[in-house]
Design a protein around this motif. Structure first.
Motif, PDB file in Angstrom:
ATOM      1  N   UNK A 179      -5.139  29.167  37.312  1.00 49.46           N
ATOM      2  CA  UNK A 179      -5.097  27.734  37.580  1.00 49.46           C
ATOM      3  C   UNK A 179      -3.677  27.238  37.349  1.00 49.46           C
ATOM      4  N   UNK A 180      -3.409  25.963  37.620  1.00 49.67           N
ATOM      5  CA  UNK A 180      -2.063  25.412  37.438  1.00 49.67           C
ATOM      6  C   UNK A 180      -1.642  25.500  35.983  1.00 49.67           C
ATOM      7  N   UNK A 181      -0.414  25.974  35.762  1.00 53.88           N
ATOM      8  CA  UNK A 181       0.105  26.129  34.406  1.00 53.88           C
ATOM      9  C   UNK A 181       0.590  24.786  33.867  1.00 53.88           C
ATOM     10  N   UNK A 182       0.450  24.652  32.544  1.00 49.72           N
ATOM     11  CA  UNK A 182       0.951  23.461  31.863  1.00 49.72           C
ATOM     12  C   UNK A 182       1.390  23.885  30.468  1.00 49.72           C
ATOM     13  N   UNK A 183       2.332  23.174  29.903  1.00 46.96           N
ATOM     14  CA  UNK A 183       2.776  23.501  28.555  1.00 46.96           C
ATOM     15  C   UNK A 183       4.125  22.878  28.273  1.00 46.96           C
ATOM     16  N   UNK A 195       5.825  14.198  34.578  1.00 51.68           N
ATOM     17  CA  UNK A 195       6.942  13.653  33.809  1.00 51.68           C
ATOM     18  C   UNK A 195       7.627  12.483  34.512  1.00 51.68           C
ATOM     19  N   UNK A 196       7.253  12.243  35.776  1.00 52.98           N
ATOM     20  CA  UNK A 196       7.817  11.096  36.482  1.00 52.98           C
ATOM     21  C   UNK A 196       7.402   9.797  35.791  1.00 52.98           C
ATOM     22  N   UNK A 197       8.304   8.831  35.674  1.00 51.19           N
ATOM     23  CA  UNK A 197       7.902   7.554  35.058  1.00 51.19           C
ATOM     24  C   UNK A 197       6.865   6.814  35.897  1.00 51.19           C
ATOM     25  N   UNK A 317       3.091  16.211  24.169  1.00 58.71           N
ATOM     26  CA  UNK A 317       3.777  16.208  22.869  1.00 58.71           C
ATOM     27  C   UNK A 317       5.062  17.029  22.926  1.00 58.71           C
ATOM     28  N   UNK A 318       4.965  18.220  23.521  1.00 59.08           N
ATOM     29  CA  UNK A 318       6.114  19.120  23.550  1.00 59.08           C
ATOM     30  C   UNK A 318       7.280  18.578  24.358  1.00 59.08           C
ATOM     31  N   UNK A 319       6.987  17.837  25.414  1.00 57.19           N
ATOM     32  CA  UNK A 319       8.053  17.256  26.230  1.00 57.19           C
ATOM     33  C   UNK A 319       8.535  15.907  25.683  1.00 57.19           C
ATOM     34  N   UNK A 320       7.825  15.396  24.675  1.00 54.31           N
ATOM     35  CA  UNK A 320       8.219  14.099  24.119  1.00 54.31           C
ATOM     36  C   UNK A 320       8.120  12.985  25.128  1.00 54.31           C
TER      37      UNK A 320
END
Length: 352
Positions: A179-183, A195-197, A317-320
């Motif tokens: 499936x699509x990766x995320x992290x 991550x786009x505003x 969380x990891x990308x803030x």
């Protein structure tokens, strides 16, 4: 049986490089070769430890010499690309995906030392359609076959691998449909999208999204490499998120776009270098895709550590990712809407 010599393609990318690093840390494996057209970053090379980087193009028949000279017994094909932009365009991407796979399999076919092949495939083989079933299992036939892009490449590649399996029945073949990766560390079209505003969505659609945490993806690849687990497996986390829920959890602002404007908007984002939208990715954002993972648990013996929601929250969380609109502002607006609704209900009897 633990492999002796492993070749991993695509080591300049996140999954290939980190997989090579994990395998190199396994004392039971004698040698790990990491192949790519460009060298990994300095940090990745450091992480890879004793793994050997071989600068080679799998589209070139010379890859057969690399496999034969090293007596490779296990090949992990992890270099398939879903992003035309990062691959140098759609033409180059298709060559790397399809022609590269054909040459790599030809090399494996000629090498008597090869005993195991693992393919990093994708659930994109099922396509995305309004007529899709609630769940795709490994035997489900898509209602609408992918007509182009990465999804079509993946369908063709799996077909070539089935042909290879018939010609070399002595080789154990494992297909992992991810499936699509995320992290927090992996870079994909989907991570850039969330991550786009301001996040464009398709007006009138709210796709069901099933994800997989990057660490679970690496764990599955490592297990498939180290153990003899032939077959086709859907690899995804438990649970789903609606696209609207995911955007809200990331603190982004959704902007519904009418269907007729989706093409121009996607080209605008692609031209600006923000997100490399492709037609099949836009279909995914329309209709979503959810797969059954029973075979992963019962046949492969793997239980994902993160659910879809937990994986997505770890990414946020990891990308803030700070909310574009503060939670307090959202709550205030919600209270105003609820207060207006109550007032309207109180006034409606008087009008009648």
């Amino acid at each position: 049986m633990t492999p002796s010599v492993v070749l991993v393609s695509g080591v300049s990318r996140f999954l290939g490089g980190h997989l090579a690093a994990r395998l190199a840390a396994n004392p039971g494996i004698d040698r790990v070769l990491g192949v790519d057209t460009v060298p990994p970053s300095r940090d990745m090379l450091r992480r890879m430890g004793r793994a050997e980087f071989v600068r080679a193009d799998i589209r070139n028949p010379l890859i057969a010499k690399v496999v034969a000279n090293a007596n490779v017994d296990t090949v992990v094909h992890a270099s398939l690309s879903a992003s035309p932009g990062s691959s140098g365009g759609r033409t180059v991407m298709k060559e790397m995906n399809v022609i590269g796979t054909m040459q790599l399999l030809a090399a494996c076919q000629k090498a008597p030392s090869v005993r195991r092949v693992v393919l990093k495939s994708s659930t994109a083989v099922y396509g995305s359609s309004p007529r899709d079933p609630a769940l795709f299992d490994e035997a489900t036939t898509p209602k609408d076959m992918p007509s182009g892009g990465y999804a079509k490449d993946t369908v063709e590649i799996e077909g070539y691998l089935r042909g290879f399996g018939r010609r070399r029945p002595d080789v154990s073949v494992t297909v992992l449909r991810f499936a699509n990766f995320i992290g927090p560390r992996i870079e994909t079209v989907l991570t850039r999208y969330f991550a786009l505003p301001v996040v464009p969505t398709v007006l009138g659609y709210d796709a069901r999204v099933q994800l997989l945490h990057e660490e679970d993806a690496l764990a599955v690849l490592e297990r498939a490499t180290a153990e003899d687990l032939p077959g086709v497996f859907n690899v995804a986390a438990d649970g789903v998120l609606l696209l609207s829920q995911a955007i809200r959890r990331a603190g982004r602002v959704p902007v519904p776009v009418p269907g007729l404007a989706v093409g121009p908007v996607s080209r605008l984002f692609r031209g600006a270098g923000l997100v490399d939208f492709s037609p099949e990715q836009m279909r995914f954002l329309n209709f979503g895709r959810v797969v059954d993972t029973t075979r992963l648990r019962e046949g492969f013996g793997f239980e994902p550590r993160w659910t879809t929601m937990q994986a997505f929250d770890d990414f946020v969380r990891g990308r803030g990712l700070n909310p574009v609109v503060s939670p307090a502002r959202v709550e205030s607006l919600e209270r105003c809407v609820l207060d207006m609704a109550r007032c309207m209900r109180r006034e409606s009897p008087e009008r009648t």
